[in-house]
Design an enzyme around this catalytic site. Sequence first.
Site, PDB file in Angstrom:
ATOM      1  N   TYR A 292      13.669  31.394   4.747  1.00 51.65           N
ATOM      2  CA  TYR A 292      12.698  32.128   4.865  1.00 51.65           C
ATOM      3  C   TYR A 292      12.439  32.488   6.550  1.00 51.65           C
ATOM      4  O   TYR A 292      12.714  31.480   7.460  1.00 51.65           O
ATOM      5  CB  TYR A 292      11.455  31.418   4.599  1.00 51.65           C
ATOM      6  CG  TYR A 292      11.225  31.467   3.143  1.00 51.65           C
ATOM      7  CD1 TYR A 292      10.969  32.547   2.429  1.00 51.65           C
ATOM      8  CD2 TYR A 292      11.341  30.214   2.382  1.00 51.65           C
ATOM      9  CE1 TYR A 292      10.856  32.573   1.108  1.00 51.65           C
ATOM     10  CE2 TYR A 292      11.105  30.064   0.940  1.00 51.65           C
ATOM     11  CZ  TYR A 292      10.816  31.441   0.400  1.00 51.65           C
ATOM     12  OH  TYR A 292      10.829  31.432  -1.092  1.00 51.65           O
TER      13      TYR A 292
ATOM     14  N   LYS B 191       0.826  -1.195   0.118  1.00 51.68           N
ATOM     15  CA  LYS B 191       0.117  -0.010  -0.032  1.00 51.68           C
ATOM     16  C   LYS B 191       0.890   1.304   0.017  1.00 51.68           C
ATOM     17  O   LYS B 191       2.059   1.241   0.308  1.00 51.68           O
ATOM     18  CB  LYS B 191      -0.959   0.028   1.110  1.00 51.68           C
ATOM     19  CG  LYS B 191      -0.429   0.065   2.414  1.00 51.68           C
ATOM     20  CD  LYS B 191      -1.216   0.044   3.475  1.00 51.68           C
ATOM     21  CE  LYS B 191      -0.539   0.260   4.973  1.00 51.68           C
ATOM     22  NZ  LYS B 191      -1.509   0.579   6.180  1.00 51.68           N
TER      23      LYS B 191
END
Length: 368
Positions: free
Chosen positions: A258, A35
């Site tokens: 940032y 999965k």
Amino acid sequence: MLDRKTFVEINIKNYLHNINFIKNKTKTEVIPVLKADAYGHGAIRLAKALEKEGKKLIAVAFLGEGIEIRKAGINIETLVFNYATPKAIKDNIDGYIYTIGSLQQLKELIDYFGKDISNIKFHLNINTGMNRMGIDIDNLDMIIALIKEYNIKISGAYSHFATADNLDDFVKEQYEKFIYATKYIEDANISIPVKHVCNSAASLYFPEYALDYVRPGIATYGMQPSDIKIEPELKPVLTWKSTVARVGILKKDESVSYGRTYFAKDNIPTATIPVGYADGYFRQLSNKGYVLIQGKKCNIIGRVCMDQFVVETTQLNEVKLGEEVVLIGKQDNNSLSAEELAQLAGTINYDITSKITKRVPRIYIEEE
């Protein structure tokens, strides 16, 4: 495309080693769980390796994942854990085993298919305490009646442990509920050919609960299913590498990235790595994480950006443009695991690898 020398290596030999180790430990067959694109490792390529090895059954979370594998020409029977609409099941009957996860779902399927439901193979998911999916034990009589009335093909049954990674007594409680439920069904003259309850942690730490199959996920990729007990025989399958895209000097009192969350106390050498959160590298590793360059730890300074982050390289010899950087894996005599990154980011190892995006190429190797 390795335009920025950033890629993930997937070691197929290590993957198969882990599966065989689990098989030998539990003395039963393994249903490999693929999965979430094999937890970020690439489901199609690993499914091909499993088919070559002669595996007869794999598991996925959703039908769409199974369809992608089958479209790639892989014809291993696939167990689908989660809900699928009746229309989707109708269009994809051959090669799939579907899960009956509730009385309501079974009634929906009967309303849609009628007697034709007998053409579909099912596993019963028994709720033994996870309380997420699964047939409640209180509903067993109604489930049994419907299975008999509509001649529903039950090819197996399973449950899921909530706390196997904690190594606690609730595992035994769930196991006993599962045994009770399956015996109750079989006593009503409904055959359950195969049973499976063990996930990765249970396969490693409760092998006595292995029944006809075990269905490990994370452990097959060489990652630890528990932080309480480590299994040293597991071999990591994934290595994440990048490169130095810029060499610079951050001057005293200057900031980087940032938000100006990091200021240099002295002039420090830096390297910019062309990887960011758009690649699945966690933003939570800002000012916390590290990479390996020249076999040494280099700490992230400032915020991780969408496409880049910066590390301090004070402890290194001259760093060169294009030099190898390891984000997960080994370099020289040092290593950096998904578990370490997960701890720094406040998450789990599953999350680290499954979030590596398609923007990062996968390269598959067969050797150690």
